[in-house]
Design an enzyme around this catalytic site. Structure first.
Site, PDB file in Angstrom:
ATOM      1  N   CYS A  86      -0.963  -1.475  21.660  1.00  0.00           N
ATOM      2  CA  CYS A  86      -0.001  -1.055  22.686  1.00  0.00           C
ATOM      3  C   CYS A  86      -0.621   0.040  23.574  1.00  0.00           C
ATOM      4  O   CYS A  86      -1.524  -0.230  24.335  1.00  0.00           O
ATOM      5  CB  CYS A  86       1.305  -0.614  22.033  1.00  0.00           C
ATOM      6  SG  CYS A  86       2.734  -0.853  23.107  1.00  0.00           S
ATOM      7  N   HIS A 181       3.002  -4.890  18.589  1.00  0.00           N
ATOM      8  CA  HIS A 181       2.847  -4.089  17.369  1.00  0.00           C
ATOM      9  C   HIS A 181       2.632  -4.997  16.147  1.00  0.00           C
ATOM     10  O   HIS A 181       3.594  -5.507  15.576  1.00  0.00           O
ATOM     11  CB  HIS A 181       4.078  -3.207  17.161  1.00  0.00           C
ATOM     12  CG  HIS A 181       4.136  -2.050  18.100  1.00  0.00           C
ATOM     13  ND1 HIS A 181       3.482  -0.865  17.856  1.00  0.00           N
ATOM     14  CD2 HIS A 181       4.745  -1.906  19.308  1.00  0.00           C
ATOM     15  CE1 HIS A 181       3.697  -0.034  18.864  1.00  0.00           C
ATOM     16  NE2 HIS A 181       4.452  -0.639  19.757  1.00  0.00           N
ATOM     17  N   GLU A 183       1.872  -4.084  13.221  1.00  0.00           N
ATOM     18  CA  GLU A 183       2.248  -3.405  11.978  1.00  0.00           C
ATOM     19  C   GLU A 183       3.702  -3.639  11.576  1.00  0.00           C
ATOM     20  O   GLU A 183       4.070  -3.409  10.416  1.00  0.00           O
ATOM     21  CB  GLU A 183       1.967  -1.903  12.096  1.00  0.00           C
ATOM     22  CG  GLU A 183       2.859  -1.131  13.048  1.00  0.00           C
ATOM     23  CD  GLU A 183       2.392  -1.155  14.501  1.00  0.00           C
ATOM     24  OE1 GLU A 183       2.819  -0.273  15.264  1.00  0.00           O
ATOM     25  OE2 GLU A 183       1.610  -2.064  14.871  1.00  0.00           O
ATOM     26  N   SER A 235      10.514  18.381 -11.347  1.00  0.00           N
ATOM     27  CA  SER A 235      11.922  18.240 -10.960  1.00  0.00           C
ATOM     28  C   SER A 235      12.553  16.967 -11.501  1.00  0.00           C
ATOM     29  O   SER A 235      13.769  16.849 -11.546  1.00  0.00           O
ATOM     30  CB  SER A 235      12.030  18.230  -9.431  1.00  0.00           C
ATOM     31  OG  SER A 235      11.446  17.043  -8.908  1.00  0.00           O
ATOM     32  N   GLY A 236      11.715  15.996 -11.885  1.00  0.00           N
ATOM     33  CA  GLY A 236      12.232  14.683 -12.249  1.00  0.00           C
ATOM     34  C   GLY A 236      12.223  13.720 -11.082  1.00  0.00           C
ATOM     35  O   GLY A 236      12.524  12.544 -11.231  1.00  0.00           O
ATOM     36  N   GLY A 237      11.860  14.225  -9.885  1.00  0.00           N
ATOM     37  CA  GLY A 237      11.703  13.348  -8.732  1.00  0.00           C
ATOM     38  C   GLY A 237      10.401  12.569  -8.821  1.00  0.00           C
ATOM     39  O   GLY A 237       9.552  12.831  -9.682  1.00  0.00           O
ATOM     40  N   VAL A 238      10.225  11.615  -7.922  1.00  0.00           N
ATOM     41  CA  VAL A 238       9.070  10.718  -7.980  1.00  0.00           C
ATOM     42  C   VAL A 238       7.752  11.488  -7.870  1.00  0.00           C
ATOM     43  O   VAL A 238       6.845  11.312  -8.685  1.00  0.00           O
ATOM     44  CB  VAL A 238       9.162   9.649  -6.861  1.00  0.00           C
ATOM     45  CG1 VAL A 238       7.878   8.824  -6.799  1.00  0.00           C
ATOM     46  CG2 VAL A 238      10.357   8.739  -7.091  1.00  0.00           C
ATOM     47  N   SER A 241       6.950  13.856 -10.815  1.00  0.00           N
ATOM     48  CA  SER A 241       6.793  13.080 -12.052  1.00  0.00           C
ATOM     49  C   SER A 241       5.432  12.396 -12.113  1.00  0.00           C
ATOM     50  O   SER A 241       4.754  12.417 -13.150  1.00  0.00           O
ATOM     51  CB  SER A 241       7.910  12.034 -12.169  1.00  0.00           C
ATOM     52  OG  SER A 241       9.173  12.657 -12.265  1.00  0.00           O
TER      53      SER A 241
END
Length: 525
Positions: A86, A181, A183, A235-238, A241
């Protein structure tokens, strides 16, 4: 020695398109490492990076403006393939002797381009054929300006009625430009075109895979920290962890995870984190119950931004205190991921207006001289999840819906009180449980419950009750930049409402949020 997974690499120059990070994710999906840099890099920086190929992204500017961004001239002298998308195609055309004009009409949306000349970029790739056997490609256009003359040593590869140069190429120099585009998923063969460029034209091998990324990260952690001790806020978040699991694999008991229970987590979340990481995986965890401290700091505060800052500040205070109790800790680990690095980099493409402050560890404890370990800083979120699976973390935990850093602190509107958090936790757990039972959880992008500081009259048996209101929120989105409210079935919503009102004593009314983004944000605060 582990294999050099950065050996083949693509450099993506960012001209400000909303899709630029998506380009990078697509290249990574092809198993090839890439980095995203602002367009105004120096020749020395490009030489130092030593790319196998360069992609020029789209962007919102007009190449016809005098001071619009340009690719460094060295891009076209480096001897590597270049792919302009583009705006990237337009600046390539203009810089190499072609011509670009502002168009009276923006071309936005679906288009079908006809391949009129052979090119390595699209050879054998088609969605349909014309009556005389020429390939057609279904693509997604988004541009105002258009190329009106290509450089003299380029050929036209594909065109549409309104866009005579939809694809251009110089096969000898391996320069390619597309006015659409590739993508985005709307360009049906876009991934094949990117694969053709990255894997065939640039000759990059698929070295960037979850298993190899893990091996590389473990080796780099060991090289960086040696036998030193490392501390991590879990924290236990992704992100935290997966960081914990990588560090545990690399250095074992030399990692100490500090889990701060701030009283703003989901139902039973603290117990689940401690069970999984402590009991199941055997990590060394320090559990800090800090509900009273956080709620005391939040008492009387109604402003959402102030609440976020209080939660961030108190977390840093608690974490610092725990870190100071540990002996000989030399390193602080953080779950920084690549989009964090991109956003914090000073980019000449400009900064988006800050809508909400981001919650993260506020930095190193002032009293401590520690180095920083960031094993995920090259990875996008989808890559972090794949690595988590490879490391043995459960799918449900890695792919659950986003949860804000300040937790229920921004899902309880206004002042945060323990009573409100307890009611919200139980109501939210019912909503999520019913979504899973109805096989709707993975069909929405994010779902949660919000506590409204409003009382409403209800009827229970022969009596009246005057209790609190909660709102259910569920959205569908691809990138979280825009979102539609999820059209959940009425009978499902009725079932959730009945359960919450009957099972959560203190809630008398349930409403459903039907606001899109924009104009609303996904979270209420």
């Amino acid at each position: 020695m582990t294999e050099n997974i950065h050996k083949h690499r693509i450099l993506i120059l960012d001209f400000g398109s909303q899709y630029t990070q998506l380009v990078a994710r697509r290249v990574r999906e092809l198993g090839v490492y890439c980095e995203l840099w602002a367009w105004d890099v120096t020749e020395a920086q490009i030489r130092d990076f030593n790319p196998s190929g360069i992609i020029l992204s789209g962007g919102p500017e007009s190449t016809t403006e005098e001071n619009s961004p340009r690719a460094p001239q060295y891009v076209f002298e480096a001897g590597v393939p270049v792919f302009g998308i583009c705006y990237g195609m337009q600046t390539m055309a203009m810089q190499l002797g072609g011509h670009v004009e502002a168009s009276n009409e923006r071309e936005f949306g679906y288009a079908q381009v006809e391949v009129v000349n052979d090119s390595a970029l699209v050879r054998g790739i088609e969605d349909a054929l014309t009556a005389d056997g020429k390939p057609l490609l279904d693509v997604w256009m988004s541009h105002g300006d258009k190329v009106t003359a290509i450089p003299s040593d380029f050929v036209t590869v594909a065109s549409t009625e309104s866009c005579p140069f939809a694809i251009m190429a110089n096969e000898e120099k391996r320069f390619y430009g597309v006015q659409f585009h590739p993508e985005v998923t709307h360009t049906r063969q876009g991934m094949r075109m990117l694969e053709r460029f990255v894997r065939d034209i640039c000759q990059c091998e698929a070295l960037w895979t979850p298993a190899k990324i893990i091996d590389d990260a473990v080796a780099r952690i060991r090289e960086q920290v040696g036998d030193d001790k490392v501390i991590l806020g879990l924290s236990g978040g992704v992100d935290s962890s997966v960081t914990a699991m990588l560090l545990h694999r690399a250095i074992g008991k030399n990692l100490t995870c500090v889990f701060v229970d701030n009283g703003l987590l989901r139902l039973n979340e603290a117990e689940q984190v401690l069970d999984m990481f402590g009991d199941h995986f055997g990590l060394n965890i320090v559990h800090v119950p800090a509900e009273d401290r956080f709620l005391s700091a939040l008492a009387g505060e109604n402003d959402p931004e102030a609440k976020r800052k209080i939660i961030g500040r108190v977390f840093v205070e608690v974490f610092d205190e725990e870190a100071l109790k540990l002996e000989d800790v030399k390193w602080l680990a953080q779950g920084t991921i690549y989009p964090d690095v991109i956003e914090s980099a000073a980019s000449a493409t400009g900064k988006a207006h800050v809508i909400k402050s981001h919650h993260n560890v506020g930095g190193l404890p002032k009293e401590m001289k520690m180095g920083l370990v960031e094993p995920l800083k090259e990875l996008f979120k989808d890559e972090v999840r794949k690595i988590g699976l490879e490391l043995g973390l459960p799918y449900d935990m890695l792919y659950r819906h986003p949860f804000p850093g300040p937790g229920l602190g921004v899902r309880v509107l206004g002042e945060v009180k323990k009573e409100y958090c307890d009611l919200l936790r139980r109501a939210d757990a019912i909503f999520i449980e019913e979504l899973r039972k109805a096989d709707l959880y993975d069909k929405v992008s994010q779902a949660f419950t919000v506590f409204l500081p409003v009382r409403s009259v209800g009827v229970m048996g022969d009596g009246r009750k005057y209790d609190w209101v909660v709102s259910l929120r569920a959205v569908e989105t691809i990138d979280f930049m825009t979102a539609h409210w999820a059209h959940l079935p009425y009978d499902f919503l009725g079932r959730v409402s009945n359960r919450i009102i009957n099972e959560v004593n203190g809630i008398s009314r349930v409403v459903y949020d039907i606001s899109g983004k924009p104009p609303a944000t996904i979270e209420w605060e």
